[in-house]
Write an enzyme that holds these catalytic residues in place. Sequence first.
Site, PDB file in Angstrom:
ATOM      1  CD  GLN A   1     -24.394   0.821  23.242  1.00  0.00           C
ATOM      2  OE1 GLN A   1     -23.637  -0.019  23.696  1.00  0.00           O
ATOM      3  NE2 GLN A   1     -25.683   0.902  23.586  1.00  0.00           N
TER       4      GLN A   1
ATOM      5  CB  ALA B   1     -29.245  -8.790  24.815  1.00  0.00           C
ATOM      6  NE  ARG B   2     -29.981 -11.956  29.399  1.00  0.00           N
ATOM      7  CZ  ARG B   2     -30.976 -12.532  30.082  1.00  0.00           C
ATOM      8  NH1 ARG B   2     -30.776 -13.707  30.632  1.00  0.00           N
ATOM      9  NH2 ARG B   2     -32.135 -11.936  30.220  1.00  0.00           N
TER      10      ARG B   2
ATOM     11  CB  CYS C   1     -23.340  -0.187  30.484  1.00  0.00           C
ATOM     12  SG  CYS C   1     -22.129  -1.393  31.122  1.00  0.00           S
TER      13      CYS C   1
END
Length: 488
Positions: free
Chosen positions: A86, A241-242, A115
């Site tokens: 990415q 993700a998290r 983002c």
Amino acid sequence: MTVNTQLCFRGKKILAPMVRVGTLPMRLLALDYGADIVYCEELIDIKMLQCKRVINEVLETVDFVAPNERVVFRTCERERQRVVFQMGSADAERALAVAKLVESDVAGIDINMGCPKEYSTKASMGAALLSDPDKIESILTTLVKGICKPVTCKIRILPSVEDTVNLVKRIEKTGIAAIAVHGRKKEERPQHPVHCDVIKAISEAVSIPVIANGGSHDFIKEYADIETFQKTTAASSVMIARAAMWNPSIFRKEGFCPLKDVMQDYIKYAVRYDNHYTNTKYCLCQMLREQLETAQGKKLHAAQSTQEICEVFEMGDFYEETTAIFEAKKTSLKTKTQDEDDQMDDPDVIKMAVRFDKREYPPQITPKMYLLEWCRKEKHPQPVYETVQRPLDRLFCSVVTVAERKYRSTLWDKSKKLAEQAAAIVCLRTLGVPEGKLCEGENHLINKRKRQDQECLINKDHGEDLAEPSHKKANFIEETSDRNLPKM
């Protein structure tokens, strides 16, 4: 160009790109636990374009190394068919140049369009791209046409469902292989609910795979929840993700592994692939979370090296054994390299042990300039430099050919330019020709430069064209070899 469809984005469980988290140890650990695809952390196009691709024979990795010797991106054969690179970019040509740089070492290329952080949006990257569909189309179309690997992008949702769907439909027309959708608006944060309805609307509106992202807070507490989130959003795949940052064994069908085992597995990869200790410590702190105030958490926070981190987790012996193996491998490779140098060394090459120290020369005057001047005066062809880089330590050695004789320094240098200057010094000293050092007294090249500067001032006063004839410039501009360095 034909798109490589080997990487499929349907029915996959994917490690999301996360700054400071998605480095090689975390990606490999996620693959071990069952992730199908892993995304690296976002890497900015300008920084990547400054990097050299280097084969690290000790670690058995491919490293992209910045001019300051920092490894910006490291990958290995284990993930080559699974890792998506990415990048952050706001320019189609730069994005393509980076994609071509890494294409042979990754499975796909992704553009970050989600983002919301200022460091990204201020440079018109990340979520800032969402307000510029023309630029999005330009970047993605350029990549799809310019490389053979699949291209994806990751977005956040827009204020309205209709606008979001329209944007995704336009993105689909660029020919990308899949789109990841973080189901939050750019101003929303993890504590805000994920908009599953918007992701579902996108999934139903396009034919390319949609990868649902943003479910860690509301949905994904264990492995079974991944499928629940996928069904709720009607997405083709799920990106985590998290939940994966806290415990990458979320990808494990059999359920979570004990956190202690997960952290030790992570540390093994961090040591094995020489991950910088600050990054290792950061990722381990994300895993410890509420345990950071325990005795172990405080020791981890105080650790100032990889060795100290290993000692916190009772892995001191592993660290010692692994580093000993690396040192032995370095020694073996160094010996092998030296043997190869000895075997391949051309006996006709004239050698001296010299280095170029710019402090010994006037500003903007170098041995290469003196050698070029001498060749022209003697009516020889201009010097030809052949420079190679040694994979083990990334040092350079250059051989200069002048009047059909070859010259080189036996000392290896940290840059191509320094190696070429050293080769020029060997040649000049062998020929008994001045090399321009301050200790040699009057410098005729400096005098030439002064005269030329005076002529320029006179011309300027008379309003004449200051463009200098190329044949005069050539006397004062270093000429470098047209030959590229061999790819390692």
